[in-house]
Scaffold this motif. Structure first.
Motif, mmCIF file in Angstrom:
data_model
loop_
_atom_site.group_PDB
_atom_site.id
_atom_site.type_symbol
_atom_site.label_atom_id
_atom_site.label_comp_id
_atom_site.label_asym_id
_atom_site.label_seq_id
_atom_site.Cartn_x
_atom_site.Cartn_y
_atom_site.Cartn_z
ATOM 1 N N PHE A 216 -21.222 -23.096 12.099
ATOM 2 C CA PHE A 216 -20.179 -23.636 11.224
ATOM 3 C C PHE A 216 -20.528 -25.107 11.005
ATOM 4 N N LEU A 217 -20.583 -25.530 9.749
ATOM 5 C CA LEU A 217 -20.958 -26.921 9.453
ATOM 6 C C LEU A 217 -19.753 -27.681 8.904
ATOM 7 N N ALA A 218 -19.340 -28.707 9.663
ATOM 8 C CA ALA A 218 -18.204 -29.530 9.228
ATOM 9 C C ALA A 218 -18.684 -30.962 9.040
ATOM 10 N N MET A 219 -18.004 -31.674 8.170
ATOM 11 C CA MET A 219 -18.425 -33.051 7.920
ATOM 12 C C MET A 219 -17.217 -33.950 7.639
ATOM 13 N N ILE A 220 -17.248 -35.158 8.218
ATOM 14 C CA ILE A 220 -16.243 -36.171 7.883
ATOM 15 C C ILE A 220 -17.031 -37.342 7.322
ATOM 16 N N ASN A 221 -16.878 -37.600 6.051
ATOM 17 C CA ASN A 221 -17.648 -38.677 5.423
ATOM 18 C C ASN A 221 -16.917 -39.169 4.176
ATOM 19 N N LEU A 222 -16.937 -40.480 3.989
ATOM 20 C CA LEU A 222 -16.205 -41.038 2.851
ATOM 21 C C LEU A 222 -16.882 -40.767 1.514
ATOM 22 N N SER A 223 -18.205 -40.589 1.540
ATOM 23 C CA SER A 223 -18.893 -40.407 0.250
ATOM 24 C C SER A 223 -19.639 -39.074 0.226
ATOM 25 N N GLU A 224 -20.305 -38.837 -0.908
ATOM 26 C CA GLU A 224 -21.037 -37.575 -1.072
ATOM 27 C C GLU A 224 -22.298 -37.556 -0.217
ATOM 28 N N THR A 225 -22.728 -36.343 0.139
ATOM 29 C CA THR A 225 -24.010 -36.178 0.829
ATOM 30 C C THR A 225 -24.733 -34.964 0.218
ATOM 31 N N PRO A 226 -26.027 -34.834 0.467
ATOM 32 C CA PRO A 226 -26.746 -33.672 -0.087
ATOM 33 C C PRO A 226 -26.256 -32.346 0.486
ATOM 34 N N TYR A 227 -25.496 -32.359 1.594
ATOM 35 C CA TYR A 227 -25.047 -31.122 2.232
ATOM 36 C C TYR A 227 -23.630 -30.717 1.838
ATOM 37 N N ASP A 228 -23.012 -31.461 0.935
ATOM 38 C CA ASP A 228 -21.603 -31.164 0.629
ATOM 39 C C ASP A 228 -21.398 -29.696 0.242
ATOM 40 N N GLY A 229 -22.328 -29.149 -0.546
ATOM 41 C CA GLY A 229 -22.186 -27.767 -1.015
ATOM 42 C C GLY A 229 -22.337 -26.735 0.099
#
Ligand code: NAD
Length: 251
Positions: A216-229
């Protein structure tokens, strides 16, 4: 989905996972007063990076490098773990974090209470200084004193160049740490990325390894990243706020 429901879902998945890994970048430390590289107001707006080869071949580059380091020193030593570092340390204490892989060089995960052997520092630690010839380690505090006393590009007693024990652009990655990080991402079933643009290797590869393993891939980040999708959950908010709200759902 609201941020509140994302946080509840993140907590549930965290609790039902077995091998949880946290992967952090400079964004987790901005709320501790340490600027990141690529955000607005980040360090790259002020400085161009000095490559490893330049550092090793030019005294002028070493003087410039140490001048920057010395100007960042007061901020760095004053920095304290913020709510996000503290939450990660509490989650580790509860047995809910197998390891923390970090690109950060500030040592704030350890200061928050994550044991040294559970923090994989991919880019080293700026509190240590290393001789580029004999590998001897010194404390940054001692070297800062030398700089303040007028030593512009400090050298070791062996004559080697002293450099903070961090990985510069163009410098080889530490093999042991990189292997550990890759193994952790290849074997985890839950990866939370906090505060990284995921633009440089190996950071840009690690979430992909976890996904390939079915994590399961979770992310907390203020801006976009290449993994958002590819994220199962992406929360675009401040890490400190999100992580303290998350803790309200972790028994
Ligand atoms: P980066 O600067 O490329 O990206 C930081 C990311 O964090 C950005 O996407 C930004 O939107 C996000 N962010 C900033 N504040 C945030 C917050 N409060 N909550 C959530 N997200 C936030 O950082 P990177 O990907 O880690 O790459 C930078 C490199 O620079 C790393 O290799 C690291 O070694 C080094 N670095 C380290 C420190 C540190 O140790 N604290 C500081 C600056 C740079």
């Amino acid at each position: 989905m609201t941020i509140d429901s994302q946080i509840i879902s993140l907590a549930k998945t965290w609790l039902s996972s077995q091998q949880q890994v946290v992967f952090t970048g400079a964004g987790i430390s901005t709320e501790s007063g340490i600027p990141d590289f690529r955000s607005k107001g980040g360090l790259w707006e002020k400085y161009q990076p000095i490559y490893y080869d330049e550092f090793m071949s030019s005294r002028d580059a070493r003087i410039e490098y140490w001048k920057r380091k010395a100007s960042l020193y007061p901020n760095l030593v004053a920095a304290r773990p913020n709510k996000a570092h503290i939450a990660v340390a509490e989650l580790h204490e509860k047995g809910l974090v197998k390891a923390v892989v970090t690109q950060n060089i500030d040592g704030l995960h350890q200061l928050a209470g994550v044991p040294n052997d559970k923090v994989i520092e991919l880019h080293g630690n700026t509190m240590r200084v290393r001789c580029m010839s004999c590998d001897k380690l010194e404390s940054i505090h001692d070297i800062q004193q030398r700089i303040e006393a007028g030593d512009e590009a400090p050298e070791c007693t062996c004559g080697g160049f002293l450099k903070p024990d961090t990985i510069s652009f163009g410098q080889a990655m530490p093999v042991e740490e990189t292997n550990k990080a890759v193994n952790l991402c290849n074997s985890c079933d839950f990866l939370l990325v906090i505060g990284s643009t995921l633009l440089v290797q190996p950071a840009s590869l690690l979430p992909g390894y976890a996904k390939q393993n079915g994590a399961f891939l979770a992310m907390i980040n203020l801006s976009e990243t290449p993994y958002d999708g590819e994220c199962d959950i992406k929360i675009e908010d401040k890490a400190g706020e999100v992580m303290s709200a998350l803790m309200e759902h972790i028994p």
